[in-house]
Design a protein around this motif. Structure first.
Motif, mmCIF file in Angstrom:
data_model
loop_
_atom_site.group_PDB
_atom_site.id
_atom_site.type_symbol
_atom_site.label_atom_id
_atom_site.label_comp_id
_atom_site.label_asym_id
_atom_site.label_seq_id
_atom_site.Cartn_x
_atom_site.Cartn_y
_atom_site.Cartn_z
ATOM 1 N N VAL A 89 69.789 -24.796 -22.063
ATOM 2 C CA VAL A 89 69.437 -25.048 -20.661
ATOM 3 C C VAL A 89 68.613 -23.903 -20.104
ATOM 4 C CG1 VAL A 89 70.408 -25.288 -18.343
ATOM 5 C CG2 VAL A 89 71.350 -26.614 -20.220
ATOM 6 N N SER A 90 68.948 -22.686 -20.476
ATOM 7 C CA SER A 90 68.191 -21.525 -20.012
ATOM 8 C C SER A 90 66.746 -21.566 -20.524
ATOM 9 C CB SER A 90 68.882 -20.246 -20.486
ATOM 10 O OG SER A 90 68.134 -19.122 -20.143
ATOM 11 N N VAL A 91 66.581 -21.904 -21.794
ATOM 12 C CA VAL A 91 65.233 -22.009 -22.363
ATOM 13 C C VAL A 91 64.466 -23.131 -21.684
ATOM 14 C CG1 VAL A 91 63.952 -22.603 -24.462
ATOM 15 C CG2 VAL A 91 65.829 -20.967 -24.569
ATOM 16 N N ARG A 92 65.119 -24.264 -21.468
ATOM 17 C CA ARG A 92 64.470 -25.390 -20.787
ATOM 18 C C ARG A 92 64.007 -24.984 -19.391
ATOM 19 N NH1 ARG A 92 67.932 -29.585 -17.925
ATOM 20 N NH2 ARG A 92 68.052 -27.693 -16.700
ATOM 21 N N ASP A 93 64.879 -24.284 -18.658
ATOM 22 C CA ASP A 93 64.524 -23.850 -17.308
ATOM 23 C C ASP A 93 63.320 -22.918 -17.318
ATOM 24 O OD1 ASP A 93 66.610 -25.372 -16.374
ATOM 25 O OD2 ASP A 93 67.962 -23.661 -16.041
ATOM 26 N N LYS A 94 63.280 -22.008 -18.288
ATOM 27 C CA LYS A 94 62.140 -21.089 -18.386
ATOM 28 C C LYS A 94 60.854 -21.840 -18.731
ATOM 29 C CE LYS A 94 63.879 -17.078 -17.528
ATOM 30 N NZ LYS A 94 63.408 -16.256 -16.434
ATOM 31 N N LEU A 95 60.950 -22.833 -19.606
ATOM 32 C CA LEU A 95 59.767 -23.616 -19.949
ATOM 33 C C LEU A 95 59.252 -24.406 -18.747
ATOM 34 C CD1 LEU A 95 60.730 -24.944 -23.483
ATOM 35 C CD2 LEU A 95 58.908 -23.324 -22.934
ATOM 36 N N VAL A 96 60.160 -25.001 -17.992
ATOM 37 C CA VAL A 96 59.762 -25.754 -16.797
ATOM 38 C C VAL A 96 59.133 -24.817 -15.775
ATOM 39 C CG1 VAL A 96 60.647 -27.079 -14.836
ATOM 40 C CG2 VAL A 96 61.398 -27.623 -17.154
#
Length: 107
Positions: A89-96
């Motif tokens: 989720v943290s990686v997804r948030d950073k990508l978004v």
């Protein structure tokens, strides 16, 4: 407070430098066998590893429900899955966030 030059003698510095140079000469040049993966490949590999971890944790939890796995194993699997999902989720948030920043840049 002592001056740095009084703490380290110039002979000691020269000796350390010579030792480092001889170690570098013994080791030889750095040889890279293969090229590092592209960003897309690294992201794909991380996603597949995440899914494997989640599936393995779910399997342990299901075995725990029917009494085939110990409580400790179920707890460890649950904690591992929770940590994996937090990272995903943290990686997804950073990508978004990065995508939004790029889309807001003036051309």
């Amino acid at each position: 407070m002592a001056d740095f030059s009084t703490l380290v003698s110039s002979g000691a510095v020269r000796g350390a430098y010579r030792s480092a140079q001889s170690l570098a000469a013994e080791r030889g040049p750095l040889v890279v066998e293969e090229a590092p993966p592209s960003f897309a490949e690294a992201l794909s590999q991380a996603a597949s590893t995440t899914m494997e971890n989640v599936r393995a944790s779910e399997e342990v939890m299901q075995r725990g429900l029917v009494g085939e796995a110990e409580t400790q194993a179920v707890i460890e699997a649950t904690l591992a899955m929770e940590q994996t999902l937090k990272i995903a989720v943290s990686v997804r948030d950073k990508l978004v966030e990065a995508y939004r920043d790029i889309m807001q840049m003036p051309i």
